[in-house]
Design an enzyme around this catalytic site. Structure first.
Site, PDB file in Angstrom:
ATOM      1  N   GLY A   1       0.810  -1.204   0.000  1.00 51.37           N
ATOM      2  CA  GLY A   1       0.000   0.000   0.000  1.00 51.37           C
ATOM      3  C   GLY A   1       0.847   1.260   0.000  1.00 51.37           C
ATOM      4  O   GLY A   1       0.497   2.263  -0.646  1.00 51.37           O
ATOM      5  N   THR A   2       1.948   1.219   0.713  1.00 46.87           N
ATOM      6  CA  THR A   2       2.829   2.390   0.787  1.00 46.87           C
ATOM      7  C   THR A   2       3.342   2.761  -0.605  1.00 46.87           C
ATOM      8  O   THR A   2       3.341   3.944  -0.985  1.00 46.87           O
ATOM      9  CB  THR A   2       4.021   2.080   1.727  1.00 46.87           C
ATOM     10  OG1 THR A   2       3.498   1.785   3.025  1.00 46.87           O
ATOM     11  CG2 THR A   2       4.992   3.239   1.797  1.00 46.87           C
TER      12      THR A   2
ATOM     13  N   ASN B   1      -7.280   3.927   9.306  1.00 49.79           N
ATOM     14  CA  ASN B   1      -6.671   2.729   9.891  1.00 49.79           C
ATOM     15  C   ASN B   1      -6.667   2.742  11.412  1.00 49.79           C
ATOM     16  O   ASN B   1      -6.602   1.703  12.044  1.00 49.79           O
ATOM     17  CB  ASN B   1      -5.242   2.555   9.379  1.00 49.79           C
ATOM     18  CG  ASN B   1      -4.453   3.829   9.399  1.00 49.79           C
ATOM     19  OD1 ASN B   1      -4.835   4.800   8.768  1.00 49.79           O
ATOM     20  ND2 ASN B   1      -3.352   3.850  10.132  1.00 49.79           N
TER      21      ASN B   1
ATOM     22  N   GLN C   1      -7.480   0.114   3.921  1.00 56.94           N
ATOM     23  CA  GLN C   1      -8.309  -0.472   4.977  1.00 56.94           C
ATOM     24  C   GLN C   1      -9.716  -0.805   4.476  1.00 56.94           C
ATOM     25  O   GLN C   1     -10.480  -1.439   5.204  1.00 56.94           O
ATOM     26  CB  GLN C   1      -8.412   0.486   6.181  1.00 56.94           C
ATOM     27  CG  GLN C   1      -7.115   0.680   6.933  1.00 56.94           C
ATOM     28  CD  GLN C   1      -6.659  -0.568   7.709  1.00 56.94           C
ATOM     29  OE1 GLN C   1      -7.444  -1.442   8.046  1.00 56.94           O
ATOM     30  NE2 GLN C   1      -5.363  -0.644   7.979  1.00 56.94           N
TER      31      GLN C   1
ATOM     32  N   SER D   1      -3.741  -3.043  -0.631  1.00 56.91           N
ATOM     33  CA  SER D   1      -2.629  -3.831  -0.124  1.00 56.91           C
ATOM     34  C   SER D   1      -3.132  -5.206   0.281  1.00 56.91           C
ATOM     35  O   SER D   1      -4.063  -5.318   1.077  1.00 56.91           O
ATOM     36  CB  SER D   1      -2.030  -3.109   1.090  1.00 56.91           C
ATOM     37  OG  SER D   1      -0.982  -3.867   1.635  1.00 56.91           O
ATOM     38  N   GLY D   2      -2.497  -6.260  -0.269  1.00 53.91           N
ATOM     39  CA  GLY D   2      -3.011  -7.620  -0.096  1.00 53.91           C
ATOM     40  C   GLY D   2      -3.105  -8.089   1.344  1.00 53.91           C
ATOM     41  O   GLY D   2      -4.048  -8.794   1.716  1.00 53.91           O
ATOM     42  N   HIS D   3      -2.131  -7.691   2.189  1.00 49.65           N
ATOM     43  CA  HIS D   3      -2.084  -8.297   3.524  1.00 49.65           C
ATOM     44  C   HIS D   3      -3.171  -7.798   4.458  1.00 49.65           C
ATOM     45  O   HIS D   3      -3.285  -8.267   5.589  1.00 49.65           O
ATOM     46  CB  HIS D   3      -0.689  -8.143   4.147  1.00 49.65           C
ATOM     47  CG  HIS D   3      -0.327  -6.784   4.636  1.00 49.65           C
ATOM     48  ND1 HIS D   3      -0.327  -6.466   5.969  1.00 49.65           N
ATOM     49  CD2 HIS D   3       0.063  -5.665   3.986  1.00 49.65           C
ATOM     50  CE1 HIS D   3       0.059  -5.208   6.120  1.00 49.65           C
ATOM     51  NE2 HIS D   3       0.302  -4.693   4.922  1.00 49.65           N
TER      52      HIS D   3
ATOM     53  N   THR E   1      10.662  -7.431 -11.501  1.00 42.58           N
ATOM     54  CA  THR E   1      10.010  -8.714 -11.782  1.00 42.58           C
ATOM     55  C   THR E   1       8.784  -8.883 -10.884  1.00 42.58           C
ATOM     56  O   THR E   1       8.855  -8.658  -9.681  1.00 42.58           O
ATOM     57  CB  THR E   1      11.016  -9.870 -11.558  1.00 42.58           C
ATOM     58  OG1 THR E   1      12.131  -9.644 -12.423  1.00 42.58           O
ATOM     59  CG2 THR E   1      10.394 -11.217 -11.868  1.00 42.58           C
TER      60      THR E   1
ATOM     61  N   CYS F   1       2.055   4.459  19.592  1.00 48.12           N
ATOM     62  CA  CYS F   1       2.517   3.721  20.766  1.00 48.12           C
ATOM     63  C   CYS F   1       3.134   2.399  20.359  1.00 48.12           C
ATOM     64  O   CYS F   1       4.175   2.013  20.863  1.00 48.12           O
ATOM     65  CB  CYS F   1       1.368   3.454  21.720  1.00 48.12           C
ATOM     66  SG  CYS F   1       0.708   4.971  22.396  1.00 48.12           S
TER      67      CYS F   1
HETATM   68  N1  PLP Z   1      -2.641   3.153   4.078  1.00 46.20           N
HETATM   69  C1  PLP Z   1      -3.367   2.724   5.125  1.00 46.20           C
HETATM   70  C2  PLP Z   1      -4.692   3.355   5.413  1.00 46.20           C
HETATM   71  C3  PLP Z   1      -2.882   1.694   5.942  1.00 46.20           C
HETATM   72  O1  PLP Z   1      -3.607   1.278   6.978  1.00 46.20           O
HETATM   73  C4  PLP Z   1      -1.620   1.114   5.628  1.00 46.20           C
HETATM   74  C5  PLP Z   1      -1.051   0.084   6.494  1.00 46.20           C
HETATM   75  O2  PLP Z   1      -1.423  -0.086   7.646  1.00 46.20           O
HETATM   76  C6  PLP Z   1      -0.925   1.590   4.512  1.00 46.20           C
HETATM   77  C7  PLP Z   1      -1.453   2.622   3.760  1.00 46.20           C
HETATM   78  C8  PLP Z   1       0.387   1.007   4.124  1.00 46.20           C
HETATM   79  O3  PLP Z   1       0.185  -0.292   3.578  1.00 46.20           O
HETATM   80  P1  PLP Z   1       1.379  -1.342   3.514  1.00 46.20           P
HETATM   81  O4  PLP Z   1       1.565  -1.877   4.890  1.00 46.20           O
HETATM   82  O5  PLP Z   1       0.900  -2.403   2.568  1.00 46.20           O
HETATM   83  O6  PLP Z   1       2.565  -0.623   2.999  1.00 46.20           O
END
Ligand code: PLP
Length: 382
Positions: A76-77, A155, A183, A203-205, A241, A328
């Site tokens: 996601g980042t 989040n 989220q 983001s997959g996880h 890749t 925290c």
């Molecule tokens: N954006 C939001 C709202 C998130 O909650 C997160 C991760 O907690 C991210 C971006 C970043 O995602 P990633 O952990 O896949 O880099």
């Protein structure tokens, strides 16, 4: 709790989720015999390419997008950074970006970076529930606005943002709209056929796929510059890749999550509300975020007279995984920028607890949480 090695209660699904059995099984061949590089021209490579393109099609279908609008990333980042910096690099004359004070750091720090290169950033405030007023977006728009970026759901406190209304305002003004749906994807209905969004990060996880795979949706016709230079993967826009197994797992996990949204939303909201009632019965407990416009699995509370990090440690000793709020848990002690933006007073920001329920949460887990968390709150207050 099928996924856990030992009997623990996992209540931190906003941080990450276990990989589903279906995703794991779908990925397994691509971690073994079908290991080919999708750019290779022989059969093993062609098979990997086919799997990658099938996964792209499935993800597109889950979001109401076209296949050629989905680009794989690592997380996601990366998707957030690429949306903002890629659009900025493509349109260097448009120098103004609008975002909000409650975005994830992936968006806020990408904005900081762009500010250093001369972009002007308007950071919109939120109300006490963490919601952005669409009207404030309209008022902030300028002739040189490059992009509006507002997250689909927060989040930390789980507040759902009015992205359909904001998207409409952006569309009427001809300004691209990005939403960080990390989220939201797999948890809230997202239909890009009707939702006025031009760029969307996922983001997959966060929905049952492994860590290390994400995607950026880019509406057809919108041009963004690549973030990474290298090979010609992803139509020359994202070199590197491809993570074939990750993409296959993400496609399966997203389809399953999207199909179960109605049932899971009803089930998790019931469990969430039961737990909120049990926590509030302790007295001196305040729910942060919106009551009505909230992710089904999110509980974020301030517990008067208890330290969030000490509660986290005490619950961990009892086999329960929760979060004390992002700052925290990262151990830097800085107050949460989200709570600060919501105007939560400082005495309520150091004593926060976030419990996020998800697909592996059972009614028995919640019954245990309703008993154990209040016990630990009482001990922490002594
Ligand atoms: N954006 C939001 C709202 C998130 O909650 C997160 C991760 O907690 C991210 C971006 C970043 O995602 P990633 O952990 O896949 O880099």
């Amino acid at each position: 709790m099928l996924f856990m090695e030992i009997r623990r209660i996992y209540a931190d699904h906003a941080a990450t989720t276990p990989v589903t059995a279906h995703a794991r099984d779908a990925m397994a061949p691509y971690l073994a015999m079908r290991f080919g590089n999708p750019s290779a021209l022989y059969r093993t490579g062609r098979n990997a390419r086919q799997a990658l393109e099938d996964a792209r099609g499935e993800i597109a279908a889950s979001l109401g997008a076209a296949t050629d609008e989905i680009f794989f990333t690592s997380c996601g980042t990366e998707s957030d950074n690429w949306a903002l910096k890629g659009l900025a690099a493509q349109n260097p004359a448009r120098r103004h970006i609008i975002t909000t004070a409650v975005e994830h750091h992936a968006v806020l720090r990408a904005c900081d970076s762009l500010r250093r290169f001369g972009w002007e950033i308007t950071v919109l405030p939120v109300n006490g529930e963490g919601r952005v007023d669409p009207e404030s977006v309209r008022q902030a728009l300028r002739d040189d606005t490059l992009l509006v970026s507002v997250m689909a759901a927060n989040n930390e406190v789980g507040t759902i943002e009015p992205i359909a209304e904001i998207g409409q305002i952006c569309r009427a003004a001809g300004v691209p709209f990005h939403t960080d749906a990390v989220q939201a994807a797999g948890h809230l209905p997202l239909d890009l056929k009707t939702l006025p969004v031009d760029l969307l990060s996922l983001s997959g996880h966060k929905f049952g796929a492994p860590k290390g795979i994400g995607a950026l949706y880019v509406r057809r016709g919108l041009k963004i510059a690549p973030l990474l230079d290298g090979g010609g993967q992803e139509h020359g826009l994202r070199a590197g890749t491809e993570n074939v197994a990750g993409a296959v797992g993400m496609a399966v996990a997203l389809a399953d999550a999207v199909n179960s949204i109605p049932a899971e939303t009803a089930r998790l909201s019931r469990l969430r509300d039961r737990l909120i009632d049990a926590l509030c019965a302790c007295g001196g407990v305040t729910l942060n975020g919106s009551i009505s416009s909230r992710l089904a699995g999110n509980i974020h509370v301030s517990v008067e007279g208890a330290s969030g990090s000490r509660l986290l440690a005490a619950l961990d000793r009892r086999g329960i995984a929760v979060s004390a709020g992002s700052a925290c848990s990262a151990g830097n002690g800085a107050p949460s920028h989200v709570l600060a933006a919501m105007g939560v007073p400082p005495e309520r920001t150091a004593c926060t607890l976030r419990l996020t329920l998800g697909a592996c949460t059972t009614a028995e887990d919640v019954a245990s949480l309703c008993r154990i968390v209040p016990e630990e709150v009482a001990k922490a207050r002594k």
